[in-house]
Design a protein around this motif. Structure first.
Motif, PDB file in Angstrom:
ATOM      1  N   ALA A   1       0.825  -1.205   0.000  1.00 45.53           N
ATOM      2  CA  ALA A   1       0.000   0.000   0.000  1.00 45.53           C
ATOM      3  C   ALA A   1       0.864   1.261   0.000  1.00 45.53           C
ATOM      4  O   ALA A   1       0.543   2.245  -0.680  1.00 45.53           O
ATOM      5  N   VAL A   2       1.953   1.242   0.735  1.00 44.47           N
ATOM      6  CA  VAL A   2       2.867   2.395   0.755  1.00 44.47           C
ATOM      7  C   VAL A   2       3.480   2.604  -0.620  1.00 44.47           C
ATOM      8  O   VAL A   2       3.559   3.733  -1.117  1.00 44.47           O
TER       9      VAL A   2
ATOM     10  N   SER B   1       2.829   5.816  -3.016  1.00 46.25           N
ATOM     11  CA  SER B   1       3.966   6.601  -3.519  1.00 46.25           C
ATOM     12  C   SER B   1       3.929   6.700  -5.039  1.00 46.25           C
ATOM     13  O   SER B   1       4.201   7.761  -5.613  1.00 46.25           O
ATOM     14  N   ALA B   2       3.591   5.598  -5.709  1.00 44.05           N
ATOM     15  CA  ALA B   2       3.513   5.612  -7.168  1.00 44.05           C
ATOM     16  C   ALA B   2       2.406   6.544  -7.655  1.00 44.05           C
ATOM     17  O   ALA B   2       2.588   7.285  -8.634  1.00 44.05           O
ATOM     18  N   ILE B   3       1.269   6.540  -6.957  1.00 45.05           N
ATOM     19  CA  ILE B   3       0.163   7.431  -7.353  1.00 45.05           C
ATOM     20  C   ILE B   3       0.564   8.896  -7.165  1.00 45.05           C
ATOM     21  O   ILE B   3       0.282   9.743  -8.023  1.00 45.05           O
ATOM     22  N   VAL B   4       1.238   9.194  -6.058  1.00 49.04           N
ATOM     23  CA  VAL B   4       1.679  10.571  -5.818  1.00 49.04           C
ATOM     24  C   VAL B   4       2.675  10.999  -6.889  1.00 49.04           C
ATOM     25  O   VAL B   4       2.577  12.103  -7.434  1.00 49.04           O
TER      26      VAL B   4
ATOM     27  N   PRO C   1       2.931  17.176 -10.704  1.00 50.35           N
ATOM     28  CA  PRO C   1       3.329  17.882 -11.949  1.00 50.35           C
ATOM     29  C   PRO C   1       4.847  18.071 -11.998  1.00 50.35           C
ATOM     30  O   PRO C   1       5.372  19.151 -11.716  1.00 50.35           O
ATOM     31  N   LEU C   2       5.537  16.998 -12.351  1.00 45.62           N
ATOM     32  CA  LEU C   2       6.995  16.997 -12.276  1.00 45.62           C
ATOM     33  C   LEU C   2       7.625  17.970 -13.271  1.00 45.62           C
ATOM     34  O   LEU C   2       8.599  18.640 -12.941  1.00 45.62           O
TER      35      LEU C   2
END
Length: 121
Positions: free
Chosen positions: A69-70, A74-77, A82-83
């Motif tokens: 889940a972590v 993290s992947a979703i964030v 907007p990198l």
């Protein structure tokens, strides 16, 4: 302090935590010298009806789900962040990109690890 019948009594009638013999009085009150009461096997029946302790395997599975889940969060964030705009703004302001991104990743990992540790307790 006055001892009557093997029990420590305060001269003022009140035993407080600031009295030096309070620990002695408390240990005497916590000693159980009562005879055993027969309960016709009630305790044994209750203990037999309790569910078994969870297996270590299920605990490991729960821990794996927490770590998964972590990683997913993290992947979703990272996916929604907007990198490109952040990189352009950082390049304009001449901020060290690697130190800023590293600090962000480190703080998020520490926060998530703290959450896992708190959840396991």
């Amino acid at each position: 302090m006055v001892i009557k019948g093997g029990v420590v009594h305060s001269e003022s009638g009140v035993i407080g935590g600031d009295s030096p013999d309070f620990d002695t009085w408390l240990s005497q009150q916590l000693q159980f010298n009562e005879p055993h009461l027969d309960d016709d096997g009630f305790c044994e029946r209750v203990m037999a009806d309790l569910p078994p302790a969870p297996a270590k395997r299920s605990e490991r599975r729960a821990t794996r789900y927490q770590y998964a889940a972590v990683i997913a969060a993290s992947a979703i964030v990272c996916w929604q962040f907007p990198l490109q705009e952040a990189l352009a703004a950082m390049a304009e302001q001449s901020i060290s990109l690697y130190s800023l991104v590293g600090l962000g990743i480190l703080s998020s990992v520490v926060a998530m690890t703290g959450g896992i540790v708190a959840a396991r307790r």
